[in-house]
Design a protein around this motif. Structure first.
Motif, short mmCIF file in Angstrom:
data_model
loop_
_atom_site.label_atom_id
_atom_site.label_comp_id
_atom_site.label_asym_id
_atom_site.label_seq_id
_atom_site.Cartn_x
_atom_site.Cartn_y
_atom_site.Cartn_z
N ASN A 112 0.84 -1.20 0.00
CA ASN A 112 0.00 0.00 0.00
C ASN A 112 0.87 1.25 0.00
OD1 ASN A 112 0.55 0.88 2.75
ND2 ASN A 112 -0.75 -0.80 3.43
N LEU A 113 0.27 2.37 -0.33
CA LEU A 113 1.02 3.62 -0.49
C LEU A 113 1.67 4.07 0.81
CD1 LEU A 113 1.91 6.01 -2.19
CD2 LEU A 113 -0.30 7.10 -1.73
N ALA A 114 0.98 3.90 1.94
CA ALA A 114 1.53 4.34 3.23
C ALA A 114 2.84 3.63 3.55
CB ALA A 114 0.52 4.10 4.35
N ASP A 115 2.84 2.28 3.41
CA ASP A 115 4.05 1.51 3.69
C ASP A 115 5.16 1.83 2.70
OD1 ASP A 115 2.89 0.28 5.87
OD2 ASP A 115 2.25 -1.50 4.74
N SER A 116 4.77 2.04 1.44
CA SER A 116 5.76 2.34 0.40
C SER A 116 6.45 3.68 0.68
CB SER A 116 5.09 2.38 -0.97
OG SER A 116 4.47 1.15 -1.26
N LEU A 117 5.66 4.68 1.06
CA LEU A 117 6.23 5.99 1.39
C LEU A 117 7.17 5.90 2.57
CD1 LEU A 117 3.21 8.42 0.90
CD2 LEU A 117 5.43 8.56 -0.27
N PHE A 118 6.78 5.14 3.57
CA PHE A 118 7.65 5.01 4.74
C PHE A 118 8.97 4.34 4.37
CE2 PHE A 118 9.14 2.39 8.33
CZ PHE A 118 9.54 3.42 9.17
N ASP A 119 8.91 3.34 3.48
CA ASP A 119 10.14 2.64 3.09
C ASP A 119 11.11 3.54 2.34
OD1 ASP A 119 9.41 0.29 4.28
OD2 ASP A 119 8.65 -0.67 2.47
N SER A 131 8.69 0.44 -6.70
CA SER A 131 7.59 -0.36 -7.23
C SER A 131 8.10 -1.50 -8.12
CB SER A 131 6.65 0.54 -8.06
OG SER A 131 5.71 -0.24 -8.76
N ALA A 132 9.13 -1.21 -8.89
CA ALA A 132 9.68 -2.21 -9.81
C ALA A 132 10.73 -3.08 -9.16
CB ALA A 132 10.26 -1.50 -11.03
N ASN A 133 10.82 -3.01 -7.81
CA ASN A 133 11.86 -3.76 -7.09
C ASN A 133 13.24 -3.46 -7.68
OD1 ASN A 133 9.29 -5.44 -6.58
ND2 ASN A 133 10.73 -6.23 -5.08
N LYS A 134 13.46 -2.18 -7.96
CA LYS A 134 14.70 -1.75 -8.61
C LYS A 134 15.92 -2.04 -7.74
CE LYS A 134 15.81 0.69 -12.44
NZ LYS A 134 15.43 2.05 -12.70
N GLU A 135 15.67 -2.22 -6.38
CA GLU A 135 16.81 -2.48 -5.52
C GLU A 135 17.47 -3.83 -5.87
OE1 GLU A 135 13.73 -2.23 -4.56
OE2 GLU A 135 13.15 -3.74 -3.08
N ALA A 136 16.70 -4.73 -6.53
CA ALA A 136 17.28 -6.00 -6.93
C ALA A 136 18.21 -5.82 -8.13
CB ALA A 136 16.17 -6.99 -7.28
N ASP A 137 18.08 -4.71 -8.83
CA ASP A 137 18.95 -4.38 -9.96
C ASP A 137 19.43 -2.95 -9.79
OD1 ASP A 137 20.32 -4.11 -12.27
OD2 ASP A 137 18.56 -4.09 -13.59
N PRO A 138 20.55 -2.73 -9.10
CA PRO A 138 20.98 -1.39 -8.77
C PRO A 138 21.64 -0.64 -9.92
CG PRO A 138 22.59 -2.97 -7.98
CD PRO A 138 21.45 -3.77 -8.56
N PHE A 139 21.68 -1.25 -11.14
CA PHE A 139 22.39 -0.62 -12.25
C PHE A 139 21.44 0.13 -13.18
CE2 PHE A 139 24.91 -4.29 -10.94
CZ PHE A 139 26.12 -3.68 -10.70
N SER A 140 21.94 1.25 -13.70
CA SER A 140 21.20 2.02 -14.70
C SER A 140 22.19 2.49 -15.75
CB SER A 140 20.52 3.25 -14.07
OG SER A 140 19.57 2.88 -13.12
#
Length: 443
Positions: free
Chosen positions: A34-41, A106-115
Motif C-alpha cells: 500500500n502507499l503508506a508503507d511504500s512511502l515510509f520505506d 515499485s519495480a523492485n529496482k533495488e534487486a537491480d541497482p544498475f542504470s
C-alpha cells in the motif's frame, strides 16, 4: 536413495543460484504494497505525517502502489500522488525525488541497482563552501576534545545565518537548525553566534534536555525542516543522539542513512561532530570514535586540531568524495571586549594539515628538545622569531616547522623553557629563556 556429498552441495548451489537470478515472484513485488508503507520505506522521516493523515484519508493511503502510479493526467502528473504529497506538505523539489524513488521501489529496482548513464539525469555538485562542505550530504567534523570543533560549527552557523563567509566562500543567507547535546543554547551557543555577527533569528537551537535519538526521532527533525527550510543542520556530537551500538557498522549506517535521505531530499548541508579516540589509524578518516562506518558512510570528513604552543587551530579536509582538493584552513580564537564567548579569527588557507599536528616521533622530539634548551641556555633570552629562524635551517626540521614547534611546546609545558610576552614600542614580542638553575646545560 542416497546422494553423495558432492551432488548434494551442487544441488544446493543450483538452488541458491536460481534464487539469485530468478525474478521476484509476482506476489512479492513492491507494487502490491500500500502507499503508506511504500512511502515510509522510501522516506522514513514521513512516518509522523503519514500517521497524522492516515485515518482521515484511509482510502488514499491504502491504495496499492501500482494503482497510484497508474493514475496520471494529460500532462503526466500523478494526480493521486500529488493529493498525498500536498496533504503531507511536501515542497516541489521533494515531490519529484519521491516520485522517482517510488517508481524504482515499485519495480523492485533495488534487486537491480544498475542504470545506463543515459537514463540518469546529470546534476551539479551544490557546495555550501567549495571543497569543504557540500549540500545534500553529510559531512563529519572530528577532532580531540577541546580543540575548537563546537566553536567552529557555531561560527559556520553564524555565517550562514547572516550570509557571510564559510572557509573563505561567500554563502547565501539561510536558516540553521543546531542540535547540541553538550552546550547550553543560552550560555554558550547564543554568545558564540552573537560574537560572530550571526542573526539569532535565523538559528533554531535545541532547547530541551530530551535529546532526539536517530533514526527513531528522524520525523521530529523532518518537521523542523519542513517548517524552517534550513540551509544547514548541525548535530553536536552525533554519538549523544545515536540509537544503537556505535561500534556496529550496521547501526551506524542505519542512523546516517536516515539523515542522508533527509539531507538529499531537501538539499541541506548536514554537519555531524564527533570526537577522535586515542588509537590513531594510518588513514585519519577512521580516527573518529565508534565504527569505521562513520568515515565510510559520510561524503566528507574534516579534522580539527590545535597547536599546543601557538594555539593556532586547523581544519583540514581529509575526505572529499566530490571535491577537487583537500584544503586546510587556519584559524584562532580571540577575546573580544563585551562578549563572553571567543570569536573565531580566520587566517585563510594553509599547507599545514590538522592530522599532522602532534604526529611526531618521540626520538626526534627528544633530540630537538635537548638542542633547543642548549641553544637558549647559551643566551640570557632569545626572541621567538630568532629561535624559529635558527631551527628553520636545521635539516631535521620539516618545512612546516611542526616538529620544532611541538618540541618547544613540550618544553614550555614542563617549565624547562620560559615564555615571556613583552610590550616593545607598542608591539608584543615573545621571548624564551631557561630557568636560572638550568643554565648549566651544555656547559
Amino acid at each position: 536413495m542416497r546422494h553423495s556429498q558432492g551432488s548434494m552441495d551442487m544441488s544446493k548451489l543450483e538452488i541458491k543460484n536460481s534464487k539469485v537470478w530468478s525474478s521476484v515472484p509476482e506476489e512479492d513485488r513492491n507494487w502490491n504494497n500500500n502507499l503508506a508503507d511504500s512511502l515510509f520505506d522510501v522516506a522514513p522521516y514521513l512516518i509522523t505525517q503519514i500517521k497524522k493523515e492516515l485515518y482521515a484519508h484511509q482510502e488514499l493511503f491504502e491504495q496499492p502502489l501500482l494503482s497510484v502510479l497508474a493514475v496520471q493526467d494529460d500532462e503526466g502528473n500523478f494526480t493521486e500522488l500529488n493529493r498525498v504529497f500536498n496533504l503531507l506538505g511536501l515542497p516541489k523539489q521533494v515531490k519529484a525525488k519521491l516520485v522517482k524513488r517510488l517508481q524504482d521501489y515499485s519495480a523492485n529496482k533495488e534487486a537491480d541497482p544498475f542504470s545506463f548513464l543515459s537514463d540518469i539525469e546529470e546534476e551539479d555538485i551544490d557546495w555550501l563552501a567549495e571543497d569543504f562542505i557540500q549540500r545534500g550530504v553529510i559531512t563529519l567534523i572530528q577532532g580531540e576534545m577541546d580543540k575548537g570543533k563546537s566553536t567552529l560549527t557555531s561560527d559556520i552557523s553564524a555565517q550562514v545565518s547572516q550570509g557571510g563567509e564559510v572557509f573563505g566562500h561567500k554563502v547565501a543567507k539561510g536558516n540553521v537548525i543546531y542540535l547540541s547535546a553538550e552546550d547550553s543554547p543560552a550560555k554558550v551557543i547564543k554568545p558564540r553566534v552573537k560574537v560572530a555577527g550571526g542573526n539569532v533569528e535565523k538559528i533554531l537551537a535545541l532547547n530541551s534536555s530530551d535529546l532526539p535519538m536517530f533514526p527513531e526521532n528522524i520525523e521530529l527533525l523532518y518537521k523542523a525542516v519542513l517548517t524552517h527550510k534550513p540551509t544547514l543542520i548541525v548535530i553536536d556530537p552525533i554519538l549523544a543522539m545515536f540509537e544503537g551500538d556505535m561500534n556496529k557498522e550496521t547501526d551506524v549506517r542505519k542512523v546516517l542513512q536516515s539523515l542522508r535521505i533527509l539531507a538529499e531530499d531537501f538539499n541541506i548541508a548536514v554537519l555531524i561532530v564527533s570526537h577522535t579516540g586515542k588509537m590513531k589509524h594510518k588513514n585519519p578518516v577512521h580516527n573518529s570514535l565508534g565504527s569505521q562506518g562513520f568515515g565510510a558512510t559520510v561524503r566528507g570528513v574534516m579534522q580539527v586540531a590545535c597547536e599546543e604552543d601557538s594555539l593556532d587551530r586547523y581544519c583540514t579536509v581529509i575526505k572529499n568524495n566530490n571535491g577537487s582538493s583537500k584544503p586546510s584552513w587556519k584559524f584562532r580564537f580571540e577575546t573580544i571586549k563585551g562578549f563572553s564567548a571567543p570569536k573565531v579569527s580566520h587566517l585563510g588557507l594553509t599547507e599545514i594539515k590538522a592530522q599532522d599536528i602532534g604526529a611526531f616521533t618521540d626520538s626526534l622530539t627528544e633530540e630537538l628538545k635537548k638542542d633547543i634548551l642548549e641553544f637558549v641556555s647559551e643566551r640570557e633570552k632569545i626572541e621567538a622569531k630568532a629561535l624559529t629562524e635558527y631551527f628553520s635551517n636545521d635539516p631535521r626540521v620539516s618545512k612546516s616547522m611542526k616538529t620544532f614547534e611541538y618540541a618547544r611546546a613540550e618544553l614550555c609545558k614542563s617549565n624547562q623553557l620560559i615564555k615571556d610576552v613583552v610590550r616593545v614600542e607598542s608591539k608584543n614580542k615573545t621571548y624564551y629563556s631557561v630557568p636560572v638553575d638550568d643554565i648549566h646545560i651544555g656547559s
